[in-house]
Design an enzyme around this catalytic site. Structure first.
Site, PDB file in Angstrom:
ATOM      1  N   ARG A  86      21.886 -14.288 142.159  1.00  0.00           N
ATOM      2  CA  ARG A  86      21.145 -13.233 141.470  1.00  0.00           C
ATOM      3  C   ARG A  86      21.415 -13.264 139.976  1.00  0.00           C
ATOM      4  O   ARG A  86      22.559 -13.338 139.538  1.00  0.00           O
ATOM      5  CB  ARG A  86      21.533 -11.869 142.046  1.00  0.00           C
ATOM      6  CG  ARG A  86      21.302 -11.729 143.551  1.00  0.00           C
ATOM      7  CD  ARG A  86      19.822 -11.750 143.889  1.00  0.00           C
ATOM      8  NE  ARG A  86      19.163 -10.586 143.333  1.00  0.00           N
ATOM      9  CZ  ARG A  86      19.119  -9.404 143.941  1.00  0.00           C
ATOM     10  NH1 ARG A  86      19.669  -9.250 145.129  1.00  0.00           N
ATOM     11  NH2 ARG A  86      18.507  -8.383 143.372  1.00  0.00           N
ATOM     12  N   ARG A 103      13.092  18.062 150.861  1.00  0.00           N
ATOM     13  CA  ARG A 103      12.131  17.199 150.174  1.00  0.00           C
ATOM     14  C   ARG A 103      11.331  16.302 151.119  1.00  0.00           C
ATOM     15  O   ARG A 103      10.399  15.642 150.710  1.00  0.00           O
ATOM     16  CB  ARG A 103      12.867  16.353 149.124  1.00  0.00           C
ATOM     17  CG  ARG A 103      13.542  17.214 148.065  1.00  0.00           C
ATOM     18  CD  ARG A 103      14.309  16.390 147.056  1.00  0.00           C
ATOM     19  NE  ARG A 103      13.416  15.593 146.218  1.00  0.00           N
ATOM     20  CZ  ARG A 103      13.846  14.800 145.236  1.00  0.00           C
ATOM     21  NH1 ARG A 103      15.146  14.707 144.994  1.00  0.00           N
ATOM     22  NH2 ARG A 103      12.989  14.113 144.514  1.00  0.00           N
ATOM     23  N   PRO A 139      22.119  11.076 149.988  1.00  0.00           N
ATOM     24  CA  PRO A 139      23.269  10.677 150.808  1.00  0.00           C
ATOM     25  C   PRO A 139      23.393   9.152 150.867  1.00  0.00           C
ATOM     26  O   PRO A 139      22.420   8.456 151.142  1.00  0.00           O
ATOM     27  CB  PRO A 139      22.932  11.258 152.187  1.00  0.00           C
ATOM     28  CG  PRO A 139      21.979  12.377 151.900  1.00  0.00           C
ATOM     29  CD  PRO A 139      21.182  11.916 150.731  1.00  0.00           C
ATOM     30  N   GLU A 140      24.581   8.640 150.570  1.00  0.00           N
ATOM     31  CA  GLU A 140      24.823   7.204 150.589  1.00  0.00           C
ATOM     32  C   GLU A 140      25.660   6.861 151.828  1.00  0.00           C
ATOM     33  O   GLU A 140      25.892   7.701 152.685  1.00  0.00           O
ATOM     34  CB  GLU A 140      25.529   6.782 149.298  1.00  0.00           C
ATOM     35  CG  GLU A 140      24.763   7.122 148.027  1.00  0.00           C
ATOM     36  CD  GLU A 140      23.490   6.310 147.852  1.00  0.00           C
ATOM     37  OE1 GLU A 140      23.259   5.349 148.613  1.00  0.00           O
ATOM     38  OE2 GLU A 140      22.695   6.649 146.948  1.00  0.00           O
ATOM     39  N   HIS A 157      12.584  24.317 156.322  1.00  0.00           N
ATOM     40  CA  HIS A 157      12.972  22.944 155.958  1.00  0.00           C
ATOM     41  C   HIS A 157      13.656  22.197 157.099  1.00  0.00           C
ATOM     42  O   HIS A 157      14.260  21.145 156.870  1.00  0.00           O
ATOM     43  CB  HIS A 157      13.873  22.966 154.728  1.00  0.00           C
ATOM     44  CG  HIS A 157      13.229  23.586 153.524  1.00  0.00           C
ATOM     45  ND1 HIS A 157      12.013  23.157 153.027  1.00  0.00           N
ATOM     46  CD2 HIS A 157      13.635  24.612 152.731  1.00  0.00           C
ATOM     47  CE1 HIS A 157      11.698  23.887 151.975  1.00  0.00           C
ATOM     48  NE2 HIS A 157      12.654  24.771 151.771  1.00  0.00           N
TER      49      HIS A 157
END
Length: 271
Positions: free
Chosen positions: A151, A107, A2-3, A89
């Site tokens: 960068r 997970r 999920p972003e 879960h």
């Protein structure tokens, strides 16, 4: 994973409903990525003031302290007055007077961490390195361009790093770079201010549309109502390797950058 759009969709799905509720109990399942850092019983009786987002973290403000919640690789939240018994879960339940907030995470890379305030060492460790919020009023173009200029890595990698701007995950970085017409391998420091302005606008546009579409569901993401997102259905390049570009009909290409798949059009996106 999920972003930012998925996390924001999740936040909007329960923030108004849980605000003002009192914590009645806390249930922990199997250990998550980080420990809760407080005895669950100590949270009982506290009031939920509201829910904010910082990058991919949800910040649940209490009248004393706050919870930092991260969905990890496969996490999702449910909020409902009546949920079935916790399954294998389901690793965290926050039972409140308005309903139960449940973290489902097969997970177990997600986490729920209690901190007394945002200035404490643990909160700074988790949040202090995050860059500008792309959907907020403080996403400044000059600061964004300056961050790129510092960068020397490929611009796609810089977007993913999250220290210049947060939440531009793999799907949305590919889509924003396509919309801006910038090749993902372009060195960030070489991007001119006009091109940075296009990318700045593209990041806002892509993330905003993704939130409006309920995020992207590629594997197992769903919102607090159990519904998936639909942004992936209108992706211009992501997941479309070998298919014709929607603009110029050239085949979309794929390459690996930092163990992530990157999708781009070799004609529409210039180095």
């Amino acid at each position: 994973m999920p972003e930012l759009p998925e996390v924001e969709v999740t936040r909007r799905g329960f923030a108004d409903r849980i605000a003002g509720a009192q914590v009645l109990a806390v249930r922990l399942g199997k250990p998550l990525r980080w420990a809760l850092s407080v005895a669950p019983d100590e949270l009982v009786g506290r009031q939920v003031l509201g829910v904010r987002r910082r990058g991919k973290y949800l910040l649940i403000d209490l009248n004393e302290g706050l919870l930092l919640l991260h969905l990890g690789m496969s996490g999702s939240l449910r909020f409902d007055p009546e949920l079935p018994p916790a399954g294998a879960h389901d690793h965290f339940d926050l039972l409140t007077s308005a309903g139960t907030l449940r973290l489902h995470d097969p997970r177990r890379f997600g986490a729920v961490v209690y901190v007394p305030h945002e200035d404490c060492a643990l909160a700074r460790k988790l949040l202090g390195h995050l860059g500008m919020e792309p959907l907020g009023a403080h996403f400044d173009l000059d600061a964004f361009h300056a961050g790129l200029r510092r960068r020397r890595a490929p611009v796609k990698q810089v977007l993913l790093a999250g220290d210049v701007v947060v939440g531009v995950g793999n799907i949305y970085a590919s889509e924003a770079l396509f919309l801006a017409g910038i090749r993902p391998t372009t060195v960030a420091s070489r991007i001119s201010r006009p091109r940075a302005a296009r990318l700045h606008a593209a990041v806002r546009d892509v993330l905003g549309r993704a939130v409006a579409r309920g995020g992207s569901t590629l594997r197992d993401f769903s919102g607090v109502d159990g519904q998936g997102g639909y942004f992936q259905l209108e992706a211009m390049v992501y997941g479309r390797a070998g298919q014709p570009c929607r603009i110029c009909s050239t085949s979309v290409r794929i390459l690996r950058q930092g163990q992530r798949s990157t999708f781009f059009c070799p004609v529409c996106q210039k180095p």
